[in-house]
Write an enzyme that holds these catalytic residues in place. Structure first.
Site, short mmCIF file in Angstrom:
data_model
loop_
_atom_site.label_atom_id
_atom_site.label_comp_id
_atom_site.label_asym_id
_atom_site.label_seq_id
_atom_site.Cartn_x
_atom_site.Cartn_y
_atom_site.Cartn_z
N HIS A 76 0.77 -1.24 0.00
CA HIS A 76 0.00 0.00 0.00
C HIS A 76 0.80 1.30 0.00
CE1 HIS A 76 -3.54 -2.41 0.45
NE2 HIS A 76 -3.00 -3.02 1.50
N LYS A 99 -4.77 -9.82 -7.92
CA LYS A 99 -5.48 -9.23 -6.78
C LYS A 99 -6.53 -8.28 -7.35
CE LYS A 99 -4.84 -6.81 -2.40
NZ LYS A 99 -3.92 -6.09 -1.52
N ASN A 113 -6.74 -2.87 -5.03
CA ASN A 113 -5.68 -2.44 -4.13
C ASN A 113 -5.60 -0.92 -4.15
OD1 ASN A 113 -3.41 -3.44 -2.39
ND2 ASN A 113 -2.27 -2.07 -3.73
N HIS A 159 -3.26 -3.39 7.97
CA HIS A 159 -4.31 -3.74 7.01
C HIS A 159 -4.96 -2.46 6.50
CE1 HIS A 159 -7.81 -5.65 5.20
NE2 HIS A 159 -8.58 -4.87 5.93
#
Length: 149
Positions: free
Chosen positions: A37, A66, A69, A144
């Site tokens: 991130h 994925k 994101n 997270h």
């Protein structure tokens, strides 16, 4: 006596080594958060292929694509500081999420509908939004990415 001690300590050493060694190469939750991130420089955020490049570079297209994101284009210290800002409930109902007090520069990456692994193709969209992150550990740091608002 010395031989008896070494016969006891030798197996204990290998038992301890087998216990500690696997964690040496393992990425921590905080490190994974940073890899997935954080992009404080955001050098190529104006490129329409930014997400394609970054998702591949950051190992988020290995084995599968994925689907979504978010990259944050702020200094790491600013994102870590979110852990001491407004406490909010996480999507999973846990109480360790925090909302940034100001809007941050971010890029959202969304897998395009017709895209299939190994040719992961992402839509790149830039925003200024508040972020919500889950924090853990000592020091208390993001582990997270929960949402944007």
């Amino acid at each position: 006596m010395g031989l008896e001690k070494s016969l006891i300590l030798f197996p204990l050493f290998f038992l301890l080594l087998g216990w500690v060694q696997p964690s040496l190469g393992r990425e921590s939750a905080a490190q994974k958060f940073q890899r997935q991130h954080m992009d404080p420089d955001g050098s190529s955020i104006n490129s329409p292929t930014y997400c394609n490049q970054m998702m591949k570079r950051r190992d988020m297209t290995n084995g599968s694509c994925k689907p979504v994101n978010t990259f944050v284009h702020e200094p790491l210290a600013d994102v870590q500081a979110v852990c001491s800002q407004e406490n909010v409930t996480c999507k999973n109902r846990k109480s360790n999420c925090y909302k940034s007090s100001s809007a941050l520069h971010i890029t959202d990456c969304h897998l395009k509908g017709n895209s299939k692994y190994p040719n992961c193709d992402y839509k790149t969209t830039q925003y200024q939004k508040h972020i919500i992150v889950a924090c853990e550990g000592n020091p208390y740091v993001p582990v997270h990415f929960d949402a944007t608002v």
